[in-house]
Write an enzyme that holds these catalytic residues in place. Structure first.
Site, mmCIF file in Angstrom:
data_model
loop_
_atom_site.group_PDB
_atom_site.id
_atom_site.type_symbol
_atom_site.label_atom_id
_atom_site.label_comp_id
_atom_site.label_asym_id
_atom_site.label_seq_id
_atom_site.Cartn_x
_atom_site.Cartn_y
_atom_site.Cartn_z
ATOM 1 N N HIS A 67 45.808 44.549 -14.288
ATOM 2 C CA HIS A 67 46.798 45.602 -14.131
ATOM 3 C C HIS A 67 47.658 45.363 -12.887
ATOM 4 O O HIS A 67 47.182 44.867 -11.867
ATOM 5 C CB HIS A 67 46.108 46.961 -14.012
ATOM 6 C CG HIS A 67 45.334 47.331 -15.237
ATOM 7 N ND1 HIS A 67 44.256 48.197 -15.209
ATOM 8 C CD2 HIS A 67 45.473 46.941 -16.538
ATOM 9 C CE1 HIS A 67 43.775 48.335 -16.447
ATOM 10 N NE2 HIS A 67 44.492 47.580 -17.252
ATOM 11 N N LYS A 77 46.660 48.101 -3.220
ATOM 12 C CA LYS A 77 45.365 48.682 -3.548
ATOM 13 C C LYS A 77 44.303 48.248 -2.534
ATOM 14 O O LYS A 77 44.358 47.135 -1.997
ATOM 15 C CB LYS A 77 44.888 48.219 -4.934
ATOM 16 C CG LYS A 77 45.734 48.667 -6.090
ATOM 17 C CD LYS A 77 45.142 48.164 -7.414
ATOM 18 C CE LYS A 77 45.993 48.602 -8.600
ATOM 19 N NZ LYS A 77 45.425 48.125 -9.883
ATOM 20 N N TYR A 137 39.312 53.354 -5.660
ATOM 21 C CA TYR A 137 40.545 52.714 -5.225
ATOM 22 C C TYR A 137 41.302 53.629 -4.269
ATOM 23 O O TYR A 137 41.390 54.827 -4.503
ATOM 24 C CB TYR A 137 41.513 52.487 -6.391
ATOM 25 C CG TYR A 137 41.001 51.948 -7.688
ATOM 26 C CD1 TYR A 137 41.473 50.726 -8.170
ATOM 27 C CD2 TYR A 137 40.109 52.661 -8.485
ATOM 28 C CE1 TYR A 137 41.059 50.232 -9.397
ATOM 29 C CE2 TYR A 137 39.684 52.172 -9.708
ATOM 30 C CZ TYR A 137 40.168 50.954 -10.168
ATOM 31 O OH TYR A 137 39.755 50.473 -11.373
ATOM 32 N N ASP A 174 44.748 46.740 -23.047
ATOM 33 C CA ASP A 174 44.427 45.472 -22.410
ATOM 34 C C ASP A 174 44.279 44.347 -23.431
ATOM 35 O O ASP A 174 44.630 43.193 -23.143
ATOM 36 C CB ASP A 174 43.158 45.608 -21.566
ATOM 37 C CG ASP A 174 43.389 46.430 -20.304
ATOM 38 O OD1 ASP A 174 44.564 46.656 -19.945
ATOM 39 O OD2 ASP A 174 42.398 46.854 -19.679
#
Length: 205
Positions: A67, A77, A137, A174
């Protein structure tokens, strides 16, 4: 206070692994997954202003990614595993980067509590190696569906290190994601210089 965290640069330019000291006694454990002084020592700057935190729980075999966020706006991130065990993967998809197309992988678990920093333009994926694996995250941007993009984590050209004993469980999104080559030909990949500029702006805000 002196930092109780070690850092290591990954093969993907700008991506960094952090390993905190874990304090263990008869009550349990205590640690700090993110420490500003250690991050500043490793990068020369502070972390981005956190705009959102995410929390995912996955059964063994779940594969999430790859991603990334449309750039601009881009998204940085900082990722760690709060429960279970995961193989966390960084792939450099920034066109013009000295490490374009290169990947690195870090085992995140609840023994070492390693964390990984992903600069803007570096794609993220992971493989859950245990049931009830929880990944947390810190993000520099909020979730905007139309900005979120994906690449195939099963791309044979990337040959990512998904363990052979794992039967990958992927979302429909995905599974349908393009290869790196296809995304490049369609103009969907971020520009390295633009990513660096956004990174600098995020971390000086």
């Amino acid at each position: 206070m002196a930092s109780t965290m070690q850092s290591r640069e990954l093969s993907v330019e700008g991506a960094i692994e952090f390993t905190p000291q874990v304090f263990d006694d008869e009550r349990g454990i205590f640690l700090s997954p993110y420490q500003e002084s250690a991050f500043s020592d490793a990068t020369g700057n502070t972390l981005f202003r956190v705009a959102q935190t995410n929390h995912s729980r996955s059964q063994r075999g779940v594969v999430r990614g790859l991603h990334y966020t449309l750039t601009p706006p881009g998204c940085g991130k900082y990722v760690y595993c709060a429960r279970g065990k995961t193989l966390d993967i960084a792939v450099d998809i920034r066109v013009g980067s000295p490490t374009f197309g290169r990947w690195d992988a870090v085992l995140l678990d609840t023994e070492t509590f390693r964390a990984v920093y992903f600069p803007v333009g570096v794609a993220h994926g992971f493989v859950a190696l245990e049931d009830d694996t929880v990944v947390s995250y810190l993000l520099s941007g909020e979730y905007v569906p139309e900005h979120e993009l994906a690449l195939s984590i099963l791309d044979p050209e990337l040959a990512l290190p998904i363990p052979g004993e794992i039967e990958p469980i992927l979302s429909a999104r995905d599974l349908a994601a393009p290869t790196l080559e296809k995304a490049a030909s369609d103009g969907l990949l971020p520009d390295y210089a633009e990513c660096l500029a956004i990174d600098r702006a995020l971390r000086s805000a």
